[in-house]
Design a protein around this motif. Sequence first.
Motif, PDB file in Angstrom:
ATOM      1  N   VAL A  90       0.883  -1.182   0.139  1.00  0.00           N
ATOM      2  CA  VAL A  90      -0.196   0.036  -0.040  1.00  0.00           C
ATOM      3  C   VAL A  90       0.986   1.150  -0.052  1.00  0.00           C
ATOM      4  CG1 VAL A  90      -1.886   1.245   1.253  1.00  0.00           C
ATOM      5  CG2 VAL A  90      -1.869  -1.264   1.295  1.00  0.00           C
ATOM      6  N   TYR A  91       0.738   2.174  -1.095  1.00  0.00           N
ATOM      7  CA  TYR A  91       1.439   3.380  -0.982  1.00  0.00           C
ATOM      8  C   TYR A  91       0.575   4.756  -0.744  1.00  0.00           C
ATOM      9  CZ  TYR A  91       4.319   7.051  -3.089  1.00  0.00           C
ATOM     10  OH  TYR A  91       5.284   7.865  -3.330  1.00  0.00           O
ATOM     11  N   LEU A  92       1.061   5.569   0.063  1.00  0.00           N
ATOM     12  CA  LEU A  92       0.471   7.017   0.175  1.00  0.00           C
ATOM     13  C   LEU A  92       1.143   8.028  -0.171  1.00  0.00           C
ATOM     14  CD1 LEU A  92      -0.769   6.311   3.929  1.00  0.00           C
ATOM     15  CD2 LEU A  92      -1.885   5.520   1.979  1.00  0.00           C
ATOM     16  N   PRO A  93       0.923   8.274  -1.640  1.00  0.00           N
ATOM     17  CA  PRO A  93       1.658   9.252  -2.278  1.00  0.00           C
ATOM     18  C   PRO A  93       2.031  10.604  -1.793  1.00  0.00           C
ATOM     19  CG  PRO A  93      -0.279   9.023  -3.496  1.00  0.00           C
ATOM     20  CD  PRO A  93      -0.280   8.013  -2.538  1.00  0.00           C
ATOM     21  N   LYS A  94       1.038  11.191  -0.953  1.00  0.00           N
ATOM     22  CA  LYS A  94       1.239  12.616  -0.469  1.00  0.00           C
ATOM     23  C   LYS A  94       2.192  12.249   0.935  1.00  0.00           C
ATOM     24  CE  LYS A  94      -2.190  15.368   0.474  1.00  0.00           C
ATOM     25  NZ  LYS A  94      -3.381  15.850   1.085  1.00  0.00           N
ATOM     26  N   ALA A  95       1.887  11.320   1.657  1.00  0.00           N
ATOM     27  CA  ALA A  95       3.102  11.154   2.774  1.00  0.00           C
ATOM     28  C   ALA A  95       4.242  10.485   2.155  1.00  0.00           C
ATOM     29  CB  ALA A  95       2.428  10.387   3.626  1.00  0.00           C
ATOM     30  N   LYS A  96       4.239   9.920   1.019  1.00  0.00           N
ATOM     31  CA  LYS A  96       5.325   9.005   0.570  1.00  0.00           C
ATOM     32  C   LYS A  96       5.658   7.877   1.540  1.00  0.00           C
ATOM     33  CE  LYS A  96       7.614  12.948  -1.944  1.00  0.00           C
ATOM     34  NZ  LYS A  96       8.765  13.733  -2.258  1.00  0.00           N
ATOM     35  N   ILE A  97       4.457   7.132   1.919  1.00  0.00           N
ATOM     36  CA  ILE A  97       4.782   6.169   2.796  1.00  0.00           C
ATOM     37  C   ILE A  97       4.523   4.734   2.090  1.00  0.00           C
ATOM     38  CG2 ILE A  97       3.415   5.009   4.701  1.00  0.00           C
ATOM     39  CD1 ILE A  97       3.070   7.703   6.017  1.00  0.00           C
ATOM     40  N   VAL A  98       5.169   3.909   2.343  1.00  0.00           N
ATOM     41  CA  VAL A  98       4.851   2.197   1.704  1.00  0.00           C
ATOM     42  C   VAL A  98       4.504   1.497   2.973  1.00  0.00           C
ATOM     43  CG1 VAL A  98       7.196   1.749   1.462  1.00  0.00           C
ATOM     44  CG2 VAL A  98       5.420   0.778  -0.029  1.00  0.00           C
ATOM     45  N   ILE A  99       3.662   0.848   2.985  1.00  0.00           N
ATOM     46  CA  ILE A  99       3.041  -0.146   3.939  1.00  0.00           C
ATOM     47  C   ILE A  99       3.276  -1.529   3.213  1.00  0.00           C
ATOM     48  CG2 ILE A  99       1.154  -0.906   5.485  1.00  0.00           C
ATOM     49  CD1 ILE A  99       0.087   1.876   5.028  1.00  0.00           C
ATOM     50  N   ASN A 100       4.107  -2.451   4.033  1.00  0.00           N
ATOM     51  CA  ASN A 100       3.950  -3.738   3.646  1.00  0.00           C
ATOM     52  C   ASN A 100       3.920  -4.913   4.689  1.00  0.00           C
ATOM     53  OD1 ASN A 100       6.909  -5.753   4.665  1.00  0.00           O
ATOM     54  ND2 ASN A 100       7.370  -3.241   4.909  1.00  0.00           N
ATOM     55  N   ALA A 101       3.618  -5.850   4.282  1.00  0.00           N
ATOM     56  CA  ALA A 101       3.185  -7.050   5.540  1.00  0.00           C
ATOM     57  C   ALA A 101       4.367  -8.287   5.089  1.00  0.00           C
ATOM     58  CB  ALA A 101       1.825  -7.531   5.198  1.00  0.00           C
ATOM     59  N   ASP A 102       4.832  -8.525   5.931  1.00  0.00           N
ATOM     60  CA  ASP A 102       5.810  -9.719   6.027  1.00  0.00           C
ATOM     61  C   ASP A 102       7.031  -9.417   4.980  1.00  0.00           C
ATOM     62  OD1 ASP A 102       3.991 -11.068   7.778  1.00  0.00           O
ATOM     63  OD2 ASP A 102       3.114 -12.252   6.258  1.00  0.00           O
ATOM     64  N   MET A 103       7.298  -8.527   4.623  1.00  0.00           N
ATOM     65  CA  MET A 103       8.625  -8.113   3.702  1.00  0.00           C
ATOM     66  C   MET A 103       9.729  -7.462   4.275  1.00  0.00           C
ATOM     67  SD  MET A 103       6.086  -7.035   0.149  1.00  0.00           S
ATOM     68  CE  MET A 103       7.438  -7.599  -0.890  1.00  0.00           C
ATOM     69  N   TYR A 104       9.640  -6.451   5.176  1.00  0.00           N
ATOM     70  CA  TYR A 104      10.729  -5.623   5.660  1.00  0.00           C
ATOM     71  C   TYR A 104      10.237  -4.968   6.819  1.00  0.00           C
ATOM     72  CZ  TYR A 104      13.930  -1.793   6.034  1.00  0.00           C
ATOM     73  OH  TYR A 104      14.934  -1.033   6.428  1.00  0.00           O
ATOM     74  N   GLY A 105      10.671  -5.371   8.157  1.00  0.00           N
ATOM     75  CA  GLY A 105      10.740  -4.613   9.333  1.00  0.00           C
ATOM     76  C   GLY A 105      11.918  -3.915   9.496  1.00  0.00           C
ATOM     77  N   PRO A 106      11.686  -2.622   9.472  1.00  0.00           N
ATOM     78  CA  PRO A 106      13.078  -1.766   9.639  1.00  0.00           C
ATOM     79  C   PRO A 106      13.560  -1.930  10.934  1.00  0.00           C
ATOM     80  CG  PRO A 106      11.268  -0.412   8.762  1.00  0.00           C
ATOM     81  CD  PRO A 106      10.551  -1.841   9.314  1.00  0.00           C
ATOM     82  N   PRO A 107      14.847  -1.720  11.096  1.00  0.00           N
ATOM     83  CA  PRO A 107      15.814  -1.809  12.235  1.00  0.00           C
ATOM     84  C   PRO A 107      15.612  -0.532  12.952  1.00  0.00           C
ATOM     85  CG  PRO A 107      17.203  -1.697  10.773  1.00  0.00           C
ATOM     86  CD  PRO A 107      15.858  -1.700  10.035  1.00  0.00           C
ATOM     87  N   ALA A 108      16.185  -0.443  14.201  1.00  0.00           N
ATOM     88  CA  ALA A 108      16.306   0.627  14.992  1.00  0.00           C
ATOM     89  C   ALA A 108      17.032   1.728  14.143  1.00  0.00           C
ATOM     90  CB  ALA A 108      16.979   0.828  16.518  1.00  0.00           C
ATOM     91  N   ALA A 109      16.661   2.951  14.441  1.00  0.00           N
ATOM     92  CA  ALA A 109      17.512   4.210  13.454  1.00  0.00           C
ATOM     93  C   ALA A 109      19.097   3.791  13.296  1.00  0.00           C
ATOM     94  CB  ALA A 109      17.080   5.463  13.893  1.00  0.00           C
ATOM     95  N   GLY A 110      19.396   3.750  12.008  1.00  0.00           N
ATOM     96  CA  GLY A 110      20.737   3.562  11.868  1.00  0.00           C
ATOM     97  C   GLY A 110      21.264   2.230  12.016  1.00  0.00           C
ATOM     98  N   GLY A 111      20.293   1.153  12.271  1.00  0.00           N
ATOM     99  CA  GLY A 111      20.733  -0.131  12.679  1.00  0.00           C
ATOM    100  C   GLY A 111      20.978  -1.038  11.548  1.00  0.00           C
ATOM    101  N   THR A 112      21.166  -2.380  11.700  1.00  0.00           N
ATOM    102  CA  THR A 112      21.207  -3.204  10.619  1.00  0.00           C
ATOM    103  C   THR A 112      20.154  -4.214  11.021  1.00  0.00           C
ATOM    104  OG1 THR A 112      22.922  -4.600  11.697  1.00  0.00           O
ATOM    105  CG2 THR A 112      23.674  -2.580  10.183  1.00  0.00           C
ATOM    106  N   LEU A 113      20.218  -5.231   9.881  1.00  0.00           N
ATOM    107  CA  LEU A 113      19.189  -6.708  10.286  1.00  0.00           C
ATOM    108  C   LEU A 113      20.133  -7.832  10.290  1.00  0.00           C
ATOM    109  CD1 LEU A 113      16.554  -5.834   7.515  1.00  0.00           C
ATOM    110  CD2 LEU A 113      16.386  -5.491  10.087  1.00  0.00           C
ATOM    111  N   PRO A 114      19.914  -8.597  11.006  1.00  0.00           N
ATOM    112  CA  PRO A 114      20.914 -10.135  10.956  1.00  0.00           C
ATOM    113  C   PRO A 114      20.878 -10.521   9.741  1.00  0.00           C
ATOM    114  CG  PRO A 114      18.457 -10.354  12.316  1.00  0.00           C
ATOM    115  CD  PRO A 114      18.519  -8.985  11.780  1.00  0.00           C
ATOM    116  N   PHE A 115      20.088 -10.500   8.788  1.00  0.00           N
ATOM    117  CA  PHE A 115      20.065 -10.966   7.576  1.00  0.00           C
ATOM    118  C   PHE A 115      18.954 -10.284   6.719  1.00  0.00           C
ATOM    119  CE2 PHE A 115      17.044 -13.757   9.467  1.00  0.00           C
ATOM    120  CZ  PHE A 115      16.092 -13.824   8.873  1.00  0.00           C
ATOM    121  N   VAL A 116      19.382 -10.147   5.227  1.00  0.00           N
ATOM    122  CA  VAL A 116      18.179  -9.609   4.606  1.00  0.00           C
ATOM    123  C   VAL A 116      17.458 -10.757   3.924  1.00  0.00           C
ATOM    124  CG1 VAL A 116      18.170  -7.917   2.217  1.00  0.00           C
ATOM    125  CG2 VAL A 116      19.754  -7.537   4.262  1.00  0.00           C
ATOM    126  N   SER A 117      16.258 -10.644   4.159  1.00  0.00           N
ATOM    127  CA  SER A 117      15.562 -11.986   3.443  1.00  0.00           C
ATOM    128  C   SER A 117      15.041 -11.627   2.047  1.00  0.00           C
ATOM    129  CB  SER A 117      14.004 -11.903   4.332  1.00  0.00           C
ATOM    130  OG  SER A 117      13.378 -11.021   3.833  1.00  0.00           O
TER     131      SER A 117
END
Length: 535
Positions: free
Chosen positions: A457-484
């Motif tokens: 789901v994309y909100l063009p005015k806010a430039k937000i993309v909403i995803n399920a089960d694809m990508y969960g952002p880490p804490a600001a500036g952090g990394t992920l244990p692996f990229v799925s």
Amino acid sequence: MKIQLGTLFVTSAVLMGPAMAQNAGPNPAQAAAKALLQAADKAIGASSVKSFTLAATGWMGYPGQQFATGDLPRSDLKSYNLTVDFASKSSKTEYVRVQGNQPIRGGGAGFPVRGEVSFTEFVAGDLGWNLNPQGQPVPILARDASDRQLGLWLHPASFIQAALADNNAAATDRYFARQDRTLKVVAFTTKVCDRPQPQCTRRVTGEFNNDNMLERVVTWFTDPVLGDKMVELRWSDYRDVGGGVKMPFRLHGHVGDHPLIPGGHNFLDLRMSDVKANVANAAQAVPDAARTAAPPQQNVVATTLAPGVVLMAGGSHNSVAVEFKDFVTVIEAPLYQARSNAVIAEVKKTFPNKPIRYVVNTHNHFDHLGGIRTYVAEGATVITDERNKDFYQRVVLAPQPRSLLPDRLSQRPFAPTGPGQNMLQTFTDNYTITDGQQVIEIHYVEQFNHSDNMNIVYLPKAKIVINADMYGPPAAGGTLPFVSPNAVALYRNIKRLKLDVTTHVPIHGNPGPQADFERIVGPEAARAPQVGGGG
């Protein structure tokens, strides 16, 4: 993509309580049941079994996480150990999942499995709990504990004992045309908790062959999506285990089979290497954390992401509410009715006097679908992929039996001859909701192995993309244990659609910036030649 990991009969214990209401005298079907059950008891020594353990290997499926309309995704069971004690109505199940050679297609918590993942699950009386990775007990929902209690009635030794204890158990002959043989079918009911009937009074049937051996058990479990969900267990390969007792060494299970699901939902396949009856120290004590735990509360934390866009978080799954001039759209209705009721209440508080006109469903997995019926009962229209149309119309939103888990839509349905309600709106490839000011775009995700009907789901005015089960952002500036591979698929679809994104909002987890997404996922997307994703 989180699911309640249960093993049906294998993680369960039952209330070995008093028999159901007594009739004045047995009718012929009841007399036939008593005679058959006594013969079956003699054949395997069921009534002498007070406890047992088993060790097995095999595989287990992920219910409600199928890629499309086919079978469940699976992972192998490197080990599987069950201990059951009838007197204390308790059991302990320990198992280790590995991916093995099972195909990586579909979803589920921790799917595909990386390395070895251990699970420990308990039930004792009315209480059920699991151990978290730190070894701490975590209570499960009361409805799931009831299902675990019911499960033990499904083992041949306990089935025979429970059916003998119910003077209303009845037997009849049934001809199976495809096998050209007749089996004896015994049916009984049992109470598995103290909540209202019929939620706690469950029906169980068993099929016995001419040697009085139980071959198959059928019952029903609770499910927010399917309603009264059928469970089938097939028992075979009976062997002597000592003390005049015979136990099955093979189990194959189905869960949630439906005519709209070709091939059925194969859930469990176990081959036992060791079974022992009447073992010492089989009873499981209830830890204080499970005994004194307060009923779970639905915590909803509303956070404004942009004008008219509010994240409804506070649990394992998020929703997002978007305000339009005359209505509200909610993106995702996960888990079950209690969660949806809490989110709906917060939406009404945040945007008073505006109806929820639409609820957007990202994909068909049950943990993302379980609250859909609540929004329909509210009057909302479900927006979902065209591939979901038959299943949603004929199963999810249909007035089929929901006696075990009644919900608002089943208890207060729309009248067929009344003004009605547009329950479902489907689309192919993309869909737009707008009032001329606010805009929601829904886009199909290509080349993705998690689900054949996934949308972002994309909100063009806010430039937000909403995803399920694809990508969960880490804490600001952090990394992920692996990229799925799922995150890589999201990256490639954002590029394909030319979406101008500044913020990622996941259904699981916390929002994060596009800059982190590019930094973390971009290099992996450049390296990875494969397409798709699963898990």
